[in-house]
Design a protein around this motif. Structure first.
Motif, PDB file in Angstrom:
ATOM      1  N   ARG A 283      54.000 139.075   7.565  1.00 34.88           N
ATOM      2  CA  ARG A 283      54.573 140.305   8.102  1.00 34.88           C
ATOM      3  C   ARG A 283      53.479 141.219   8.675  1.00 34.88           C
ATOM      4  O   ARG A 283      53.715 141.957   9.633  1.00 34.88           O
ATOM      5  N   ILE A 284      52.257 141.131   8.114  1.00 32.90           N
ATOM      6  CA  ILE A 284      51.166 141.991   8.578  1.00 32.90           C
ATOM      7  C   ILE A 284      50.327 141.307   9.647  1.00 32.90           C
ATOM      8  O   ILE A 284      50.032 141.898  10.686  1.00 32.90           O
ATOM      9  N   VAL A 285      49.925 140.053   9.408  1.00 30.05           N
ATOM     10  CA  VAL A 285      49.005 139.396  10.343  1.00 30.05           C
ATOM     11  C   VAL A 285      49.715 138.823  11.564  1.00 30.05           C
ATOM     12  O   VAL A 285      49.070 138.489  12.554  1.00 30.05           O
ATOM     13  N   GLY A 286      51.035 138.690  11.477  1.00 32.42           N
ATOM     14  CA  GLY A 286      51.782 138.221  12.630  1.00 32.42           C
ATOM     15  C   GLY A 286      52.119 136.744  12.565  1.00 32.42           C
ATOM     16  O   GLY A 286      51.456 135.967  11.869  1.00 32.42           O
ATOM     17  N   PRO A 287      53.137 136.320  13.327  1.00 29.44           N
ATOM     18  CA  PRO A 287      53.628 134.934  13.261  1.00 29.44           C
ATOM     19  C   PRO A 287      52.659 133.903  13.829  1.00 29.44           C
ATOM     20  O   PRO A 287      52.763 132.718  13.508  1.00 29.44           O
ATOM     21  N   ASP A 288      51.719 134.322  14.681  1.00 30.56           N
ATOM     22  CA  ASP A 288      50.810 133.359  15.309  1.00 30.56           C
ATOM     23  C   ASP A 288      49.550 133.091  14.492  1.00 30.56           C
ATOM     24  O   ASP A 288      48.765 132.199  14.833  1.00 30.56           O
ATOM     25  N   TYR A 289      49.336 133.872  13.440  1.00 33.34           N
ATOM     26  CA  TYR A 289      48.119 133.683  12.635  1.00 33.34           C
ATOM     27  C   TYR A 289      48.251 132.427  11.779  1.00 33.34           C
ATOM     28  O   TYR A 289      49.338 132.107  11.277  1.00 33.34           O
ATOM     29  N   ASP A 290      47.144 131.721  11.583  1.00 33.79           N
ATOM     30  CA  ASP A 290      47.144 130.469  10.823  1.00 33.79           C
ATOM     31  C   ASP A 290      47.126 130.765   9.315  1.00 33.79           C
ATOM     32  O   ASP A 290      46.112 130.600   8.636  1.00 33.79           O
ATOM     33  N   VAL A 291      48.259 131.211   8.815  1.00 29.46           N
ATOM     34  CA  VAL A 291      48.378 131.549   7.402  1.00 29.46           C
ATOM     35  C   VAL A 291      48.229 130.299   6.521  1.00 29.46           C
ATOM     36  O   VAL A 291      47.696 130.362   5.413  1.00 29.46           O
ATOM     37  N   GLY A 292      48.669 129.169   7.027  1.00 28.42           N
ATOM     38  CA  GLY A 292      48.573 127.926   6.260  1.00 28.42           C
ATOM     39  C   GLY A 292      47.155 127.589   5.882  1.00 28.42           C
ATOM     40  O   GLY A 292      46.878 127.139   4.766  1.00 28.42           O
ATOM     41  N   THR A 293      46.221 127.798   6.813  1.00 26.21           N
ATOM     42  CA  THR A 293      44.814 127.484   6.541  1.00 26.21           C
ATOM     43  C   THR A 293      44.129 128.569   5.732  1.00 26.21           C
ATOM     44  O   THR A 293      43.402 128.275   4.767  1.00 26.21           O
ATOM     45  N   HIS A 294      44.327 129.821   6.115  1.00 22.91           N
ATOM     46  CA  HIS A 294      43.495 130.902   5.603  1.00 22.91           C
ATOM     47  C   HIS A 294      44.078 131.690   4.426  1.00 22.91           C
ATOM     48  O   HIS A 294      43.321 132.358   3.720  1.00 22.91           O
ATOM     49  N   PHE A 295      45.379 131.609   4.208  1.00 25.66           N
ATOM     50  CA  PHE A 295      45.952 132.422   3.130  1.00 25.66           C
ATOM     51  C   PHE A 295      46.917 131.660   2.233  1.00 25.66           C
ATOM     52  O   PHE A 295      47.685 132.272   1.493  1.00 25.66           O
ATOM     53  N   THR A 296      46.884 130.317   2.283  1.00 25.92           N
ATOM     54  CA  THR A 296      47.740 129.514   1.410  1.00 25.92           C
ATOM     55  C   THR A 296      46.876 128.710   0.443  1.00 25.92           C
ATOM     56  O   THR A 296      46.289 127.681   0.816  1.00 25.92           O
ATOM     57  N   PRO A 297      46.750 129.166  -0.795  1.00 27.28           N
ATOM     58  CA  PRO A 297      45.901 128.467  -1.780  1.00 27.28           C
ATOM     59  C   PRO A 297      46.412 127.078  -2.134  1.00 27.28           C
ATOM     60  O   PRO A 297      47.578 126.735  -1.896  1.00 27.28           O
ATOM     61  N   ARG A 298      45.522 126.311  -2.744  1.00 27.36           N
ATOM     62  CA  ARG A 298      45.866 124.942  -3.153  1.00 27.36           C
ATOM     63  C   ARG A 298      46.569 124.925  -4.508  1.00 27.36           C
ATOM     64  O   ARG A 298      47.111 123.900  -4.921  1.00 27.36           O
ATOM     65  N   TYR A 299      46.499 126.034  -5.247  1.00 29.19           N
ATOM     66  CA  TYR A 299      47.048 126.091  -6.597  1.00 29.19           C
ATOM     67  C   TYR A 299      48.287 126.998  -6.618  1.00 29.19           C
ATOM     68  O   TYR A 299      48.506 127.795  -5.704  1.00 29.19           O
ATOM     69  N   ARG A 300      49.064 126.890  -7.675  1.00 31.70           N
ATOM     70  CA  ARG A 300      50.258 127.725  -7.778  1.00 31.70           C
ATOM     71  C   ARG A 300      49.860 129.167  -8.091  1.00 31.70           C
ATOM     72  O   ARG A 300      48.799 129.409  -8.665  1.00 31.70           O
ATOM     73  N   PRO A 301      50.710 130.139  -7.752  1.00 28.25           N
ATOM     74  CA  PRO A 301      50.424 131.525  -8.105  1.00 28.25           C
ATOM     75  C   PRO A 301      50.203 131.698  -9.612  1.00 28.25           C
ATOM     76  O   PRO A 301      50.910 131.100 -10.417  1.00 28.25           O
ATOM     77  N   TRP A 302      49.211 132.502  -9.944  1.00 30.57           N
ATOM     78  CA  TRP A 302      48.814 132.840 -11.314  1.00 30.57           C
ATOM     79  C   TRP A 302      48.081 131.719 -12.043  1.00 30.57           C
ATOM     80  O   TRP A 302      47.816 131.833 -13.231  1.00 30.57           O
ATOM     81  N   HIS A 303      47.713 130.648 -11.340  1.00 27.92           N
ATOM     82  CA  HIS A 303      46.812 129.679 -11.970  1.00 27.92           C
ATOM     83  C   HIS A 303      45.427 130.298 -12.089  1.00 27.92           C
ATOM     84  O   HIS A 303      44.638 129.930 -12.957  1.00 27.92           O
ATOM     85  N   GLN A 304      45.126 131.230 -11.194  1.00 26.50           N
ATOM     86  CA  GLN A 304      43.967 132.107 -11.291  1.00 26.50           C
ATOM     87  C   GLN A 304      44.473 133.533 -11.120  1.00 26.50           C
ATOM     88  O   GLN A 304      45.629 133.755 -10.774  1.00 26.50           O
ATOM     89  N   ARG A 305      43.600 134.504 -11.396  1.00 22.95           N
ATOM     90  CA  ARG A 305      44.049 135.897 -11.373  1.00 22.95           C
ATOM     91  C   ARG A 305      44.601 136.265  -9.997  1.00 22.95           C
ATOM     92  O   ARG A 305      44.001 135.967  -8.971  1.00 22.95           O
ATOM     93  N   LEU A 306      45.742 136.932 -10.006  1.00 26.16           N
ATOM     94  CA  LEU A 306      46.409 137.338  -8.787  1.00 26.16           C
ATOM     95  C   LEU A 306      46.214 138.846  -8.633  1.00 26.16           C
ATOM     96  O   LEU A 306      46.744 139.635  -9.408  1.00 26.16           O
ATOM     97  N   ALA A 307      45.416 139.230  -7.636  1.00 27.71           N
ATOM     98  CA  ALA A 307      45.080 140.645  -7.454  1.00 27.71           C
ATOM     99  C   ALA A 307      46.075 141.331  -6.524  1.00 27.71           C
ATOM    100  O   ALA A 307      46.665 140.708  -5.643  1.00 27.71           O
ATOM    101  N   TYR A 308      46.213 142.607  -6.739  1.00 22.37           N
ATOM    102  CA  TYR A 308      47.110 143.435  -5.937  1.00 22.37           C
ATOM    103  C   TYR A 308      46.328 144.025  -4.769  1.00 22.37           C
ATOM    104  O   TYR A 308      45.235 144.567  -4.955  1.00 22.37           O
ATOM    105  N   VAL A 309      46.880 143.904  -3.570  1.00 22.09           N
ATOM    106  CA  VAL A 309      46.243 144.474  -2.379  1.00 22.09           C
ATOM    107  C   VAL A 309      47.079 145.669  -1.931  1.00 22.09           C
ATOM    108  O   VAL A 309      48.153 145.494  -1.342  1.00 22.09           O
ATOM    109  N   PRO A 310      46.634 146.892  -2.230  1.00 20.12           N
ATOM    110  CA  PRO A 310      47.451 148.066  -1.906  1.00 20.12           C
ATOM    111  C   PRO A 310      47.623 148.253  -0.404  1.00 20.12           C
ATOM    112  O   PRO A 310      46.657 148.215   0.361  1.00 20.12           O
ATOM    113  N   ASP A 311      48.856 148.418   0.006  1.00 25.91           N
ATOM    114  CA  ASP A 311      49.200 148.642   1.418  1.00 25.91           C
ATOM    115  C   ASP A 311      48.694 147.513   2.322  1.00 25.91           C
ATOM    116  O   ASP A 311      48.564 147.694   3.540  1.00 25.91           O
ATOM    117  N   GLY A 312      48.392 146.355   1.722  1.00 29.19           N
ATOM    118  CA  GLY A 312      47.965 145.195   2.509  1.00 29.19           C
ATOM    119  C   GLY A 312      46.715 145.428   3.316  1.00 29.19           C
ATOM    120  O   GLY A 312      46.534 144.842   4.401  1.00 29.19           O
TER     121      GLY A 312
END
Length: 500
Positions: A283-312
């Motif tokens: 929603r922030i970086v846009g539909p054309d950004y390669d989210v699969g490569t740069h923002f999709t981890p290999r592990y499930r959520p909370w397998h490591q600490r999940l930090a909060y990013v205020p206002d993205g």
């Protein structure tokens, strides 16, 4: 070696306290408060190696330093938090300072006291600690009936930076966030941040406004949760002029309920949770950004600490072109920056290694039990706070998936109950021991790596105590269950061994 360390121990004056707290961070200040309110008349001292209180929030100076969990739960249960849920270090220090001032804790705190050793004597039923006052160079000796370890879990003096080939060839400046120079001017500089955890997610947007450009180089992506740095119900209650203590408790309970529900979902339906988290990023970086490569981890959520990013803000910096993300590995450093394994050279004037920290076990203090050096790894933990073979000692180790202070408060209640139990029994010593029914219990690593596996824990697992497969012999990381279990701990259970 400083001359003071050569000073004969027979020349040292000894001060004695009923309880000695190690560390004036969030746990130590909370412990001091609970002692004064729940155990009035108890003599105690807080020894802190730094020049002031605050722990992490004092020693870390990097741009944008802030909490990565909300202050309604990271704040103490006894003092309302009235600011935004994600707060800067300066705001947290102000809050802690108010706790100290409002409760008269200053006379109990000794700053600049670096502890070298802690020795338990079973005959005397006492801990003896040797420390140096780093402001004066004087050696100090303290004895105490009970030792409360609130020193945190990582080494403040230095962070963890891998040894990459060619680092000596780089002509720019290499910094670790833990030892950030306060006078650094990065205006118009090209900055490369190596890492993708909560620290990198803080540093990148904070520097992006002044730097020429900031690049985040990550080996693999991290999960982040995006949201407004505000809580609707808190705002509404304040509009209704509800007392701040009520606001604090209501919002605290709401957050804890939602956190527990979200954590449970990360195990029961990880794909849905992942899709929700990625939707917010897109929603922030846009539909054309390669989210699969740069923002999709290999592990499930909370397998490591999940930090909060205020206002993205991290993702907004990327969307605005002030920051960029490269997902690759470091091949080597060059004169101008870093060469990645894919062959791309990332040029930079400043390189920030946001690559984690060194685990600090028991404050890097030399512990002995009746003259024998302690092998902490050979102990077994009782609920992550007491350890077999270590009398009259409790350690605060918080939660990975919830605010540290939640457990610090629970442990403080437990310590005060335990001290009361000892007084009632006339006992001068208490330790935990495996019961007959526990002796065939499997002994396992401190935490299951399939459950939680950040790098600093994996690197230091051999230093940490072992756990059993029964609830009382492990640190279960679940505040939602422990908030009810801790008050119900039976101090007359045979796992507690008392002696006069």
């Amino acid at each position: 070696m400083p001359d003071t360390l050569l000073q004969p121990e027979t020349d040292l004056r000894t001060e004695h306290f009923d309880v000695l707290i190690v560390g004036a961070g969030i746990s130590g200040i909370g412990g001091a408060y609970h002692l004064t309110t729940q155990r009035p008349g108890t003599s105690f001292v807080v020894l802190e190696s730094q020049h002031s209180f605050g722990g992490t929030w004092l020693t870390h100076k990097y741009p944008g330093i802030r909490s990565d969990s909300d202050l309604y739960t990271f704040g103490y249960r006894f003092k309302p938090w009235v600011g935004p849920p994600i707060a800067a270090a300066s705001e947290i220090l102000r809050y802690m300072g108010e706790v100290i001032e409002e409760n008269g804790l200053s006379p109990h705190i000794r700053y600049n006291h670096l502890i070298h050793s802690a020795a338990w004597d079973s005959a005397a039923k006492l801990w003896t600690l040797l420390a140096t006052d780093t402001a004066t160079g004087e050696r100090r000796r303290f004895t105490t009936n009970f030792l409360w370890m609130c020193q945190g879990y990582y080494r403040h003096a230095e962070g963890y930076t891998p040894e990459w080939p060619g680092m000596q060839d780089y002509k720019g400046r290499i910094l670790h966030p833990q030892t950030w120079p306060e006078d650094l001017d990065y205006t118009g500089q090209r900055v490369l941040v190596i890492g993708s955890g909560a620290t990198a997610a803080t540093v990148v947007p904070a520097m992006a406004g002044k730097a020429a450009h900031v690049t985040m180089l990550q080996r693999s992506p991290t999960w982040f949760r995006i949201g407004r740095n505000g809580i609707d119900i808190a705002d509404q209650l304040r509009e209704l002029k509800v007392d701040e203590s009520w606001v604090h408790e209501i919002v605290r309970r709401k957050i804890l309920f939602e956190q527990a529900k979200f954590t449970a979902r990360s195990f029961s339906e990880p794909d849905k949770v992942a899709a929700e988290l990625l939707h917010e990023v897109k929603r922030i970086v846009g539909p054309d950004y390669d989210v699969g490569t740069h923002f999709t981890p290999r592990y499930r959520p909370w397998h490591q600490r999940l930090a909060y990013v205020p206002d993205g803000d991290l993702f907004q910096a990327v969307a605005d072109g002030k920051a960029s993300v490269v997902t690759d590995e470091v091949e080597r450093f060059t004169e101008k920056g870093v060469l990645t394994k894919s062959g791309q050279e990332l040029e930079a004037d400043i390189i920030v290694t946001a690559t984690g920290f060194h685990l600090n076990v028991l404050g890097d203090i030399a512990f002995t039990i009746d003259g024998k050096p302690l092998d902490f790894h050979e102990t077994v933990t009782y609920r992550g706070m007491m350890f077999t073979g270590m009398p009259n000692l409790v350690w605060v180790f918080g939660y990975f998936r919830a605010s540290w202070t939640l457990r610090a408060d629970l442990v403080a209640d437990f310590v005060c109950r335990l001290l009361a139990e000892m007084k009632e029994r006339g006992a001068r010593q208490v330790e935990v021991a495996l019961r007959p029914e526990d002796h065939n219990m499997p002994l396992l690593p401190w935490i299951d790596p399939q459950n939680f596996n950040p790098g600093y824990l994996m690197r230091g697992m051999h230093l940490l105590p072992r756990r059993g497969d029964k609830p009382e012999w492990q640190h279960n990381q679940d505040y939602w269950s422990e908030k009810d279990q801790f008050p119900g701990i039976d101090l007359k259970d045979s796992a507690f061994v008392y002696s006069r």
